[in-house]
Design a protein around this motif. Structure first.
Motif, PDB file in Angstrom:
ATOM      1  N   ASP A 256      42.460  42.300  36.910  1.00 23.33           N
ATOM      2  CA  ASP A 256      42.027  42.976  38.233  1.00 23.33           C
ATOM      3  C   ASP A 256      41.642  42.010  39.344  1.00 23.33           C
ATOM      4  N   PRO A 257      42.661  42.116  40.292  1.00 23.35           N
ATOM      5  CA  PRO A 257      42.488  41.329  41.409  1.00 23.35           C
ATOM      6  C   PRO A 257      41.209  41.457  42.332  1.00 23.35           C
ATOM      7  N   THR A 258      40.617  42.617  42.092  1.00 21.45           N
ATOM      8  CA  THR A 258      39.482  42.853  42.937  1.00 21.45           C
ATOM      9  C   THR A 258      38.047  42.182  42.335  1.00 21.45           C
ATOM     10  N   GLN A 259      38.264  41.719  41.265  1.00 23.93           N
ATOM     11  CA  GLN A 259      37.348  40.796  40.522  1.00 23.93           C
ATOM     12  C   GLN A 259      37.313  39.443  40.375  1.00 23.93           C
ATOM     13  N   ASP A 261      37.535  35.625  42.658  1.00 25.83           N
ATOM     14  CA  ASP A 261      36.932  35.139  43.840  1.00 25.83           C
ATOM     15  C   ASP A 261      38.126  34.908  44.803  1.00 25.83           C
ATOM     16  N   PRO A 262      37.770  34.900  46.160  1.00 26.05           N
ATOM     17  CA  PRO A 262      38.967  34.717  47.157  1.00 26.05           C
ATOM     18  C   PRO A 262      40.063  33.600  46.720  1.00 26.05           C
ATOM     19  N   ARG A 265      42.051  34.817  43.849  1.00 23.30           N
ATOM     20  CA  ARG A 265      42.980  35.824  44.292  1.00 23.30           C
ATOM     21  C   ARG A 265      44.100  35.339  45.156  1.00 23.30           C
TER      22      ARG A 265
END
Length: 361
Positions: A256-259, A261-262, A265
């Motif tokens: 899950d890319p939303t989980q 960190d920048p 990602r």
């Protein structure tokens, strides 16, 4: 052990290749070739060292099996002459011109306890054979089979000519009835449909889109398949198979890319097909598919085994093709009454001018 006596009926574009291969197999006695085009029959007969006939019925008492490679519109009549005598057949695809003819051919073969194989050659393509042995449950399929106009198979449209290859492959992979069909087609050269597109929904939830064209300036025979196990891309022409599956940590924990960190990602795209998704590119080894198909037919005739592509499976491909053609005929290009594939709207103008074409060249 005596050699199997086989004849080839119809020695045009594909039939002459059947004759060439059979003439070189040690377990086969190619007793004759037949074609209504006497000059073509003589040319092929001389090339392969076989007797030549203009009437296929002359060969019936001389053979143990036969290959039917006449135009599709003649499959039914020629095949019945052999099947009624209990002679095993390999009939080039499609099995017949329509479903009623296909049903009767299958029925006669069953009543005579006779081998009936259909020439869906992609089943013998090494990329399909490799994939068929892997645990993939197809849930989404995208297929394209495109090629230029050859002038052959003018007695049938592109659905029975080209698309039926992919219909047979899909039916073999999905193993579920088709519940719904939506299709459109275009006649480019006049007469039969030359471009066709269909959306199929199977009872097990699989969705497939299949496109075929014999009016394309490029040649392509590709299929993409998604399932819970991963993704497969088949290039039937180049004989390449690409498989992609989630790595073990993605399989168990997900991705899950939303989980992330920048920083993680931002790096995802660089590691997507190494750390997270595993890729395997294959070029499966295998000989000529037509030779493999003929050798399989010979084994089935010799042992009584069921063919990989039986008459029933050839019939099922015809049944699905028939539903696609019926949906195609019911399509409306004007938003009201059905127009089918031959009555699409008049053009508004030219897409480009001859000057543009000259400049681009």
């Amino acid at each position: 052990m005596s050699r199997l006596r086989i004849a080839v009926i119809g020695v045009g574009h594909l039939g002459k290749e059947h004759a060439r291969i059979l003439a070189g197999l040690p377990e086969v006695d190619l007793v004759g070739v037949a074609d209504v085009n006497w000059e073509q029959a003589q040319a092929v007969g001389r090339r392969v060292g076989a007797k030549v006939f203009s009437d296929h019925q002359q060969l019936i008492p001389q053979v143990d099996a036969a290959v039917i490679a006449v135009p599709t519109s003649h499959h039914y009549a020629v095949a019945l002459d052999f099947l009624h005598q209990g002679i095993p057949l390999l009939i080039e695809k499609p099995l017949a011109l329509n479903l009623a003819q296909a049903d009767e051919l299958v029925d006669v073969a069953q009543r005579r306890h006779t081998i009936l194989q259909v020439g869906h050659i992609e089943r013998f393509n090494p990329v399909f054979e490799d994939l068929a042995n892997r645990p993939l449950q197809p849930k989404l399929i995208l297929s394209e089979r495109l090629g230029p106009f050859t002038g052959r198979s003018a007695d049938i449209g592109v659905v029975l000519d080209l698309m039926i290859h992919d219909l047979d492959v899909m039916l073999g992979l999905v193993q579920s009835p088709v519940q719904a069909v939506q299709a459109v087609g275009l006649s480019v050269f006049g007469g039969k449909e030359d471009v066709a597109h269909a959306r199929l929904i199977f009872a097990n939830g699989c969705v497939a889109t299949v496109t075929a064209s014999r009016a394309s300036h490029v040649s392509q025979r590709r299929m993409q398949i998604w399932g819970p196990e991963g993704f497969a891309s088949l290039d039937f022409a180049a004989r390449r198979l690409t498989l992609i599956q989630p790595s073990e940590h993605v399989r168990h924990s997900g991705l899950d890319p939303t989980q992330l960190d920048p920083a993680s990602r931002a790096m995802l795209k660089d590691h997507l097909f190494t750390r997270h998704l595993q890729v395997l590119d294959l070029e499966p080894h295998g000989g000529d598919a037509l030779t493999a198909e003929l050798q399989h037919f010979i084994r089935c005739v010799s042992t009584g085994a069921k063919p990989k592509v039986s008459g029933e499976e050839g019939r099922n491909a015809i049944a699905l093709a028939t539903r696609i053609l019926e949906s195609m005929q019911a399509h409306s290009w004007h938003g009201q009454t059905a127009n089918g594939f031959s009555d699409w709207p008049s053009p508004m103008g030219h897409l480009f001018s001859p000057l543009e074409a000259k400049s681009a060249a």
